[in-house]
Design a protein around this motif. Structure first.
Motif, mmCIF file in Angstrom:
data_model
loop_
_atom_site.group_PDB
_atom_site.id
_atom_site.type_symbol
_atom_site.label_atom_id
_atom_site.label_comp_id
_atom_site.label_asym_id
_atom_site.label_seq_id
_atom_site.Cartn_x
_atom_site.Cartn_y
_atom_site.Cartn_z
ATOM 1 N N LEU A 107 0.832 -1.209 0.000
ATOM 2 C CA LEU A 107 0.000 0.000 0.000
ATOM 3 C C LEU A 107 0.863 1.254 0.000
ATOM 4 N N PHE A 108 1.827 1.309 0.905
ATOM 5 C CA PHE A 108 2.650 2.520 1.024
ATOM 6 C C PHE A 108 3.518 2.731 -0.218
ATOM 7 N N THR A 109 3.994 1.632 -0.790
ATOM 8 C CA THR A 109 4.774 1.740 -2.026
ATOM 9 C C THR A 109 3.905 2.259 -3.162
ATOM 10 N N GLU A 110 2.691 1.740 -3.259
ATOM 11 C CA GLU A 110 1.749 2.206 -4.290
ATOM 12 C C GLU A 110 1.467 3.698 -4.130
ATOM 13 N N MET A 111 1.285 4.135 -2.908
ATOM 14 C CA MET A 111 1.036 5.554 -2.662
ATOM 15 C C MET A 111 2.238 6.402 -3.081
ATOM 16 N N LYS A 112 3.414 6.010 -2.635
ATOM 17 C CA LYS A 112 4.619 6.784 -2.951
ATOM 18 C C LYS A 112 4.871 6.838 -4.455
ATOM 19 N N GLN A 113 4.660 5.725 -5.148
ATOM 20 C CA GLN A 113 4.885 5.693 -6.588
ATOM 21 C C GLN A 113 3.907 6.588 -7.337
ATOM 22 N N ASN A 114 2.802 6.928 -6.692
ATOM 23 C CA ASN A 114 1.807 7.807 -7.300
ATOM 24 C C ASN A 114 1.852 9.222 -6.725
ATOM 25 N N GLY A 115 2.953 9.551 -6.056
ATOM 26 C CA GLY A 115 3.158 10.911 -5.579
ATOM 27 C C GLY A 115 2.334 11.289 -4.371
ATOM 28 N N ILE A 116 1.982 10.298 -3.554
ATOM 29 C CA ILE A 116 1.135 10.542 -2.381
ATOM 30 C C ILE A 116 1.945 10.230 -1.125
ATOM 31 N N LYS A 117 2.189 11.244 -0.323
ATOM 32 C CA LYS A 117 2.963 11.072 0.910
ATOM 33 C C LYS A 117 2.163 10.239 1.911
ATOM 34 N N VAL A 118 2.854 9.310 2.567
ATOM 35 C CA VAL A 118 2.213 8.429 3.543
ATOM 36 C C VAL A 118 2.298 9.065 4.928
ATOM 37 N N PHE A 119 1.155 9.397 5.501
ATOM 38 C CA PHE A 119 1.055 9.820 6.889
ATOM 39 C C PHE A 119 0.496 8.613 7.650
ATOM 40 N N ALA A 120 1.295 8.024 8.526
ATOM 41 C CA ALA A 120 0.909 6.779 9.199
ATOM 42 C C ALA A 120 0.606 7.030 10.669
ATOM 43 N N ASN A 121 -0.603 6.686 11.062
ATOM 44 C CA ASN A 121 -1.036 6.811 12.454
ATOM 45 C C ASN A 121 -1.045 5.418 13.088
ATOM 46 N N LEU A 122 -0.571 5.340 14.327
ATOM 47 C CA LEU A 122 -0.387 4.045 14.978
ATOM 48 C C LEU A 122 -1.576 3.580 15.811
ATOM 49 N N TYR A 123 -2.441 4.480 16.203
ATOM 50 C CA TYR A 123 -3.584 4.035 17.023
ATOM 51 C C TYR A 123 -4.791 4.912 16.765
ATOM 52 N N HIS A 124 -5.853 4.272 16.297
ATOM 53 C CA HIS A 124 -7.103 4.990 16.017
ATOM 54 C C HIS A 124 -8.262 4.178 16.605
ATOM 55 N N PHE A 125 -8.318 4.116 17.924
ATOM 56 C CA PHE A 125 -9.438 3.536 18.684
ATOM 57 C C PHE A 125 -9.510 2.003 18.635
ATOM 58 N N ASP A 126 -8.561 1.317 17.962
ATOM 59 C CA ASP A 126 -8.768 -0.098 17.638
ATOM 60 C C ASP A 126 -7.930 -1.029 18.516
ATOM 61 N N MET A 127 -8.119 -0.930 19.813
ATOM 62 C CA MET A 127 -7.432 -1.808 20.761
ATOM 63 C C MET A 127 -7.760 -3.286 20.486
ATOM 64 N N PRO A 128 -6.750 -4.162 20.396
ATOM 65 C CA PRO A 128 -7.050 -5.596 20.385
ATOM 66 C C PRO A 128 -7.836 -5.979 21.645
ATOM 67 N N ALA A 129 -8.917 -6.718 21.457
ATOM 68 C CA ALA A 129 -9.828 -7.002 22.570
ATOM 69 C C ALA A 129 -9.129 -7.735 23.709
ATOM 70 N N ALA A 130 -8.209 -8.624 23.375
ATOM 71 C CA ALA A 130 -7.515 -9.371 24.431
ATOM 72 C C ALA A 130 -6.678 -8.450 25.301
ATOM 73 N N LEU A 131 -6.134 -7.378 24.718
ATOM 74 C CA LEU A 131 -5.372 -6.423 25.515
ATOM 75 C C LEU A 131 -6.301 -5.540 26.342
ATOM 76 N N GLN A 132 -7.497 -5.282 25.842
ATOM 77 C CA GLN A 132 -8.483 -4.583 26.664
ATOM 78 C C GLN A 132 -8.825 -5.433 27.883
#
Length: 472
Positions: A107-132
């Motif tokens: 995905l990130f390679t496809e974005m970069k090859q098409n001139g789209i900078k990758v802004f990557a966020n590490l946590y968006h509300f999606d805690m693994p349930a077992a860790l909760q």
């Protein structure tokens, strides 16, 4: 009319944002159960029309098509999130998933090859349930698991990512999980929420500490949902109410994540009511003080208006921020009736000026801003295109004030809309549509809306014409 060409700085980031849980779909790569999948199994009736996050926008299978749509709608940058549950399908810990690494690298390679900078966020509300189940953000062990996940991402994708973000809207899970019943596990307990908030700030700092060891050329920061707070009047009681609301909702994460310190007034208030977290140590505070955001994402949707309380609180009830203020419904306010949010474009200027004057004018960008509308098929023409002129006007009106902020010296580098393609929303599923591209849920067909065509022109021209008489 005073038509003026509003031109933005060179290399301005034009793009949009979404998250893994809201766009990817579960797919077959392997993925731990998230808190949203767990909650849907337990209470599917709380989700609009019973729609889960199992398929969503099916980005996992359609990312190449989606990247081309990004290009066709003027994106030079795009914020994704990386699914912790997909990267570590053994309950969020254990062995990293090679299929997840392959997907994100593709995905990130496809974005970069098409001139789209990758802004990557590490946590968006999606805690693994077992860790909760192990305590979620109330647990030091979960903080350690998150830092391991973050460090793995830096190692695996550091050559492809333009900017990193530790969290999106960290206030959201605290409000939803511990105060307002809109996130799993739906606990009402402020003190536990304060502990979770504290460890979230610590996780942010520890992730930045890990990031620095990789010596990447990218920057790392955080994305916060911020609303300028306005008192109903200049009566001292209203002003005090606004100050306290601002402490809870704005300074609580902004100060420690950007400045490295917790607001003294908030700490004193929570100490007075015995609501401070209990698991704190000096090493934590040193880490928080020395590992702060290098870049700041600003999510802006509406202002916060408050007034002094006129009624007493129930001291036997749960401690809540509402003990100190009431929300003020300003007469004559403009509303997005579908979302229940006030539309106040000048608030984006107020927010940017706050960051300039009180947070060292840190490099920042608008990381979310957008308009959700229900039943958009009402505005669809015979060709199947949504004629969403209301969204175009909304974007222009906010950008005019953002342009003004830049003219006044605010260090604003870009504007990301929420969102790219209509995506699944927490609990509300697909009730309100936000995208530049419409989605047919039955067929997954994507169609660029009028706003998507406008966004391409906006990006190509790096600005637009606007009647500046409308600015106040």
């Amino acid at each position: 009319m005073n038509k003026q060409s509003l031109t933005f700085p060179e290399d301005f980031w034009w793009g949009s944002a979404w998250s893994a849980e809201q766009a990817e779909g579960r797919g077959e790569t392997g993925k731990a159960e998230t808190v949203w999948e767990r909650w849907y199994k337990e209470q599917p009736y709380r989700f609009y029309q019973g729609i889960s996050s199992a398929v969503t926008t099916d980005h996992l299978h359609r990312y190449r098509e989606d990247v081309q749509l990004m290009k066709q709608t003027g994106h030079n940058s795009f914020r994704v999130s990386i699914s912790w549950a997909r990267m570590f399908p053994e309950d969020g810990i254990g062995t990293v998933n090679p299929k997840a690494i392959a997907f994100y690298r593709d995905l990130f390679t496809e974005m970069k090859q098409n001139g789209i900078k990758v802004f990557a966020n590490l946590y968006h509300f999606d805690m693994p349930a077992a860790l909760q189940d192990q305590g979620g953000w109330e647990s030091r062990e979960v903080v350690a698991a998150y830092v391991n996940f973050a460090d793995t991402c830096f190692k695996e994708f550091g050559d492809l990512v333009y900017h990193w973000f530790t969290f999106n809207e960290p206030l959201g899970p605290i409000l939803g999980s511990y105060l307002e019943d809109f996130h799993y596990p739906n606990i009402i307990d402020f003190k536990r929420g304060a502990q979770a908030a504290y460890f979230t700030v610590l996780a942010h700092a520890k992730a930045i500490e890990a990031f620095k060891k990789h010596q990447l050329t990218s920057k790392i920061g955080v994305i916060l949902n911020l609303s300028p707070t306005f008192p109903r009047s200049q009566h001292p009681a209203d002003v005090k109410a606004a100050e306290i609301a601002d402490l809870f909702y704005t300074r609580s994460f902004l100060d420690p994540m950007v400045k490295g310190i917790f607001p003294v007034a908030l700490v004193d208030l929570l100490r007075e009511y015995d609501q401070l977290p209990t698991d704190i140590c000096e090493a934590d505070l040193t880490c928080i003080a020395t590992h702060t955001a290098q870049i700041l994402g600003l999510n802006y949707y509406e202002p916060r208006r408050v007034k002094a309380r006129l009624t007493a609180i129930n001291p036997e009830g749960p401690f809540l921020p509402d003990w100190f203020f009431d929300h003020h419904i300003m007469p004559g306010r403009r509303m997005n009736e579908y979302r229940g949010w006030e539309i106040y474009e000048k608030g984006i200027l107020d927010l940017c000026l706050d960051i300039k004057h009180n947070y060292g004018n840190i490099e920042a960008f608008i990381s979310e801003n957008g308009m959700g509308v229900a039943d958009e098929e009402r505005f669809m023409d015979d060709s199947g295109q949504v004629n969403d002129t209301y969204r175009i006007d909304y974007i222009k009106d906010h950008l005019a004030y953002l342009w003004q902020a830049i003219e006044q010296g605010c260090n604003i580098k870009g504007y990301h809309l929420w969102t790219f393609i209509d995506c699944w929303s927490w609990i509300n599923s697909y009730k309100n549509r936000y995208g530049l591209v419409s989605l047919d849920l039955a067929t997954q067909k994507r169609t660029i809306k009028k706003s998507g065509e406008f966004y391409k022109e906006l990006s190509d021209q790096n600005g637009f014409e606007y009647d500046t008489d409308l600015l106040v």
